[in-house]
Design a protein around this motif. Structure first.
Motif, PDB file in Angstrom:
ATOM      1  N   SER A 107      -7.317   5.262   1.841  1.00  0.00           N
ATOM      2  CA  SER A 107      -6.028   4.548   1.877  1.00  0.00           C
ATOM      3  C   SER A 107      -5.181   4.760   0.614  1.00  0.00           C
ATOM      4  CB  SER A 107      -6.260   3.058   2.133  1.00  0.00           C
ATOM      5  OG  SER A 107      -7.141   2.562   1.166  1.00  0.00           O
ATOM      6  N   VAL A 108      -5.679   5.564  -0.339  1.00  0.00           N
ATOM      7  CA  VAL A 108      -4.915   5.782  -1.573  1.00  0.00           C
ATOM      8  C   VAL A 108      -4.030   7.015  -1.422  1.00  0.00           C
ATOM      9  CG1 VAL A 108      -5.108   6.366  -4.039  1.00  0.00           C
ATOM     10  CG2 VAL A 108      -6.638   4.661  -3.035  1.00  0.00           C
ATOM     11  N   ARG A 109      -2.713   6.799  -1.564  1.00  0.00           N
ATOM     12  CA  ARG A 109      -1.791   7.938  -1.428  1.00  0.00           C
ATOM     13  C   ARG A 109      -1.689   8.718  -2.743  1.00  0.00           C
ATOM     14  NH1 ARG A 109       4.057   6.575   0.714  1.00  0.00           N
ATOM     15  NH2 ARG A 109       2.845   5.860   2.486  1.00  0.00           N
ATOM     16  N   SER A 110      -1.634   7.998  -3.862  1.00  0.00           N
ATOM     17  CA  SER A 110      -1.579   8.714  -5.143  1.00  0.00           C
ATOM     18  C   SER A 110      -2.028   7.796  -6.278  1.00  0.00           C
ATOM     19  CB  SER A 110      -0.148   9.206  -5.429  1.00  0.00           C
ATOM     20  OG  SER A 110       0.690   8.108  -5.718  1.00  0.00           O
ATOM     21  N   VAL A 111      -2.411   8.437  -7.379  1.00  0.00           N
ATOM     22  CA  VAL A 111      -2.753   7.691  -8.595  1.00  0.00           C
ATOM     23  C   VAL A 111      -1.760   8.127  -9.659  1.00  0.00           C
ATOM     24  CG1 VAL A 111      -4.535   7.250 -10.329  1.00  0.00           C
ATOM     25  CG2 VAL A 111      -5.185   7.603  -7.938  1.00  0.00           C
ATOM     26  N   LYS A 112      -1.027   7.150 -10.219  1.00  0.00           N
ATOM     27  CA  LYS A 112       0.016   7.479 -11.196  1.00  0.00           C
ATOM     28  C   LYS A 112      -0.381   6.947 -12.563  1.00  0.00           C
ATOM     29  CE  LYS A 112       3.254   6.046  -7.592  1.00  0.00           C
ATOM     30  NZ  LYS A 112       4.595   6.572  -7.708  1.00  0.00           N
ATOM     31  N   GLY A 113       0.330   7.435 -13.585  1.00  0.00           N
ATOM     32  CA  GLY A 113       0.172   6.852 -14.911  1.00  0.00           C
ATOM     33  C   GLY A 113      -0.777   7.610 -15.811  1.00  0.00           C
ATOM     34  N   LYS A 114      -0.956   7.063 -17.011  1.00  0.00           N
ATOM     35  CA  LYS A 114      -1.774   7.712 -18.030  1.00  0.00           C
ATOM     36  C   LYS A 114      -2.680   6.680 -18.697  1.00  0.00           C
ATOM     37  CE  LYS A 114      -0.143  11.928 -17.738  1.00  0.00           C
ATOM     38  NZ  LYS A 114       0.555  11.771 -16.494  1.00  0.00           N
ATOM     39  N   GLY A 115      -3.880   7.126 -19.077  1.00  0.00           N
ATOM     40  CA  GLY A 115      -4.801   6.275 -19.831  1.00  0.00           C
ATOM     41  C   GLY A 115      -5.088   4.980 -19.096  1.00  0.00           C
ATOM     42  N   CYS A 116      -4.855   3.875 -19.775  1.00  0.00           N
ATOM     43  CA  CYS A 116      -5.100   2.552 -19.186  1.00  0.00           C
ATOM     44  C   CYS A 116      -3.812   1.907 -18.690  1.00  0.00           C
ATOM     45  CB  CYS A 116      -5.818   1.654 -20.188  1.00  0.00           C
ATOM     46  SG  CYS A 116      -7.573   2.049 -20.306  1.00  0.00           S
ATOM     47  N   LEU A 117      -2.854   2.721 -18.266  1.00  0.00           N
ATOM     48  CA  LEU A 117      -1.661   2.244 -17.542  1.00  0.00           C
ATOM     49  C   LEU A 117      -1.619   3.039 -16.242  1.00  0.00           C
ATOM     50  CD1 LEU A 117       1.087   1.060 -16.876  1.00  0.00           C
ATOM     51  CD2 LEU A 117       2.076   2.329 -18.750  1.00  0.00           C
ATOM     52  N   ILE A 118      -2.196   2.437 -15.207  1.00  0.00           N
ATOM     53  CA  ILE A 118      -2.426   3.182 -13.957  1.00  0.00           C
ATOM     54  C   ILE A 118      -1.791   2.456 -12.774  1.00  0.00           C
ATOM     55  CG2 ILE A 118      -4.253   3.888 -12.314  1.00  0.00           C
ATOM     56  CD1 ILE A 118      -4.248   5.671 -14.755  1.00  0.00           C
ATOM     57  N   GLY A 119      -1.124   3.215 -11.910  1.00  0.00           N
ATOM     58  CA  GLY A 119      -0.606   2.674 -10.659  1.00  0.00           C
ATOM     59  C   GLY A 119      -1.337   3.338  -9.505  1.00  0.00           C
ATOM     60  N   ILE A 120      -1.926   2.521  -8.647  1.00  0.00           N
ATOM     61  CA  ILE A 120      -2.579   3.078  -7.453  1.00  0.00           C
ATOM     62  C   ILE A 120      -1.640   2.824  -6.276  1.00  0.00           C
ATOM     63  CG2 ILE A 120      -4.647   3.094  -5.997  1.00  0.00           C
ATOM     64  CD1 ILE A 120      -6.198   1.819  -8.276  1.00  0.00           C
ATOM     65  N   GLU A 121      -1.154   3.933  -5.714  1.00  0.00           N
ATOM     66  CA  GLU A 121      -0.224   3.807  -4.584  1.00  0.00           C
ATOM     67  C   GLU A 121      -1.008   3.864  -3.274  1.00  0.00           C
ATOM     68  OE1 GLU A 121       3.840   5.896  -2.849  1.00  0.00           O
ATOM     69  OE2 GLU A 121       2.408   7.100  -3.986  1.00  0.00           O
ATOM     70  N   PHE A 122      -0.826   2.836  -2.450  1.00  0.00           N
ATOM     71  CA  PHE A 122      -1.525   2.778  -1.158  1.00  0.00           C
ATOM     72  C   PHE A 122      -0.601   3.232  -0.033  1.00  0.00           C
ATOM     73  CE2 PHE A 122      -3.921   0.062  -3.931  1.00  0.00           C
ATOM     74  CZ  PHE A 122      -5.232   0.366  -3.594  1.00  0.00           C
ATOM     75  N   ASP A 123      -1.193   3.494   1.120  1.00  0.00           N
ATOM     76  CA  ASP A 123      -0.400   3.909   2.279  1.00  0.00           C
ATOM     77  C   ASP A 123       0.551   2.809   2.726  1.00  0.00           C
ATOM     78  OD1 ASP A 123      -1.048   6.509   2.639  1.00  0.00           O
ATOM     79  OD2 ASP A 123      -2.922   6.044   3.695  1.00  0.00           O
ATOM     80  N   GLY A 124       0.123   1.572   2.553  1.00  0.00           N
ATOM     81  CA  GLY A 124       0.992   0.435   2.904  1.00  0.00           C
ATOM     82  C   GLY A 124       1.047  -0.532   1.737  1.00  0.00           C
ATOM     83  N   SER A 125       1.326  -1.787   2.041  1.00  0.00           N
ATOM     84  CA  SER A 125       1.461  -2.792   0.982  1.00  0.00           C
ATOM     85  C   SER A 125       0.161  -2.947   0.174  1.00  0.00           C
ATOM     86  CB  SER A 125       1.821  -4.132   1.630  1.00  0.00           C
ATOM     87  OG  SER A 125       1.685  -5.152   0.684  1.00  0.00           O
ATOM     88  N   SER A 126       0.315  -3.102  -1.132  1.00  0.00           N
ATOM     89  CA  SER A 126      -0.856  -3.300  -1.989  1.00  0.00           C
ATOM     90  C   SER A 126      -1.237  -4.779  -2.080  1.00  0.00           C
ATOM     91  CB  SER A 126      -0.593  -2.740  -3.389  1.00  0.00           C
ATOM     92  OG  SER A 126       0.384  -3.535  -4.038  1.00  0.00           O
ATOM     93  N   ALA A 127      -0.409  -5.666  -1.513  1.00  0.00           N
ATOM     94  CA  ALA A 127      -0.669  -7.111  -1.643  1.00  0.00           C
ATOM     95  C   ALA A 127      -2.041  -7.519  -1.064  1.00  0.00           C
ATOM     96  CB  ALA A 127       0.458  -7.911  -0.994  1.00  0.00           C
ATOM     97  N   PRO A 128      -2.409  -7.018   0.138  1.00  0.00           N
ATOM     98  CA  PRO A 128      -3.736  -7.402   0.638  1.00  0.00           C
ATOM     99  C   PRO A 128      -4.872  -6.883  -0.250  1.00  0.00           C
ATOM    100  CG  PRO A 128      -2.426  -6.320   2.370  1.00  0.00           C
ATOM    101  CD  PRO A 128      -1.656  -6.200   1.106  1.00  0.00           C
ATOM    102  N   VAL A 129      -4.666  -5.720  -0.874  1.00  0.00           N
ATOM    103  CA  VAL A 129      -5.700  -5.165  -1.760  1.00  0.00           C
ATOM    104  C   VAL A 129      -5.823  -6.060  -3.000  1.00  0.00           C
ATOM    105  CG1 VAL A 129      -6.480  -3.110  -3.010  1.00  0.00           C
ATOM    106  CG2 VAL A 129      -5.002  -2.863  -1.004  1.00  0.00           C
TER     107      VAL A 129
END
Ligand code: PLP
Length: 388
Positions: A323-345
């Protein structure tokens, strides 16, 4: 007190600002916090991107305790050994051209002062910032924040703020000219959903600023102090080695003791005279003890290298996740992009006793863990993500 009691009293007596998680934090250690009910949570949001050294790092705690017993505060009207050491240490880890520090109390105050310094250095008024950037909630900073509802909240806005498109140098060329005092940006737009630009963009910005006599400001309130796997985004490979004229800092700088700072180069500091800038609490001894100890702890515990390897481990572990579309960011500043809303995760992880952050992008879950987070702890996140 029970959690129910704490909640009732706080809700009764505190203005409602943030949507709170249903817990009362009573103790912290490293990447962990304990609640009033004795539950243990893994904090991958680092106390709101603040606790870079981990919660209550022993070296920082000791330094604060000792400083408090000596003298809590005196302002910049006097000299102080702890302030001298903190300023020297901060400048020593900064990119070479940034040679002086101005201490204040928060990120927004650092940005307000950075913009003022740019206006003083240039005799101009306009500030170019970027759509999606967040710079704080006081008048000038919120007026340069072209993200969601924030600018509206800050009305009437300070005049002379113009937005450009992050990562697009032509959009900057379209609005920047010889009336522009500063171009200010978050080098990674964290709250917008961990949005990155190519290193060449920073080189292009530097060249444009040099061509037009504009001051370049990196708002490193989130990216600074080791967060990206470099002491600063500025001067690193991420910025193609580019140094801005001013770096602003807060959040991680004092491990939780409120403190902000502007790091400035000679061109900027030359234009500042006594009484041009000031703030009662900036440079107070307690905050300076926290700054010095924070920088020492990051260095002695090799946390910057750890931030880098945390990113690599996370990227490897999440590669191919269904369900992970992409992982963004560097070091300990990371954004995990999901296919849909991240709120349930986000709520599922909270049920698994893992604290993470959201962002303005509904699909992006944000991680800002302490820079000392280890692989076992990241493993707990991964099993939470994989659970039903
Ligand atoms: C990039 C950035 N700049 C400025 C600020 C404002 O900092 P503070 O809340 O300490 O005023 C924040 C806060 O989230 C931030 O993320």
């Amino acid at each position: 007190m029970s959690f129910a009691e704490i909640k009732r009293i706080e809700d009764d007596f505190q203005v409602e600002t943030y949507k709170k998680m249903p817990m009362s934090v009573e103790r912290g250690e490293g990447a962990w916090v304990w609640t009033s009910e004795g539950e243990k949570y893994l904090d991958l949001y680092g106390g709101h991107a603040v606790c870079a050294t981990g919660h209550s790092h022993p070296h920082v705690v000791k330094a604060i305790q000792e400083q408090a017993a000596n003298v809590l505060f005196y302002s910049n009207l006097v000299y102080s050994e702890i302030r001298a050491k903190a300023a020297e240490k901060l400048v020593s880890v900064a990119p070479a051209g940034l040679t002086k520090a101005f201490f204040c109390n928060s990120g927004t105050e650092a940005n307000e002062n950075a913009m003022r310094m740019a206006r003083m250095a240039t005799g101009r008024e306009e500030i170019v910032t970027f759509t999606g950037g967040f710079h704080g909630r006081t008048a000038d900073s919120i007026s340069g924040t072209f993200l969601g509802k924030y600018r509206e909240i800050g009305r009437p806005n300070v005049p002379g703020h113009v937005p450009a498109v992050f990562g697009d140098i032509e959009s900057v060329r379209a609005v920047a000219d010889k009336e522009t005092a500063a171009i200010m940006l978050e080098p990674i737009q964290s709250m917008a959903g961990v949005i990155e630009a190519e290193p060449t963009f920073f080189r292009q910005l530097r060249e444009l600023c040099d061509e037009l006599g504009i001051i370049l400001i990196f708002d490193e309130v989130q990216t600074g102090i080791g967060r990206t796997g470099n002491w600063f985004f500025a001067g690193s490979d991420l910025a193609d080695g580019v140094e801005p004229d001013i770096i602003t800092l807060a959040k991680s700088l004092g491990s939780g003791v409120p403190v902000g700072a502007c790091l400035v180069n000679d061109k900027v500091s030359r234009g500042i005279k006594v009484n041009d800038l000031g703030t009662t609490f900036g440079g107070g001894m307690l905050a300076m003890a926290a700054v010095l100890a924070t920088l020492e702890a990051i260095e002695s515990d090799d946390m910057i290298a750890n931030a880098k390897s945390t990113e690599e481990f996370l990227r490897d572990s999440l590669a191919g996740h269904s369900s992970v579309r992409s992982v963004k960011g560097k070091g300990c500043l990371i954004g995990i992009e999901f296919d849909g809303s991240s709120a349930p995760v986000h709520s599922k992880l909270l049920d698994h006793k893992v604290i993470t952050g959201t962002s303005s992008d509904p699909n992006v879950l944000r991680l800002l863990p302490p820079l000392c987070v280890n692989k076992h702890e990241i493993g707990i996140l991964l099993s939470g993500l994989n659970s039903r």
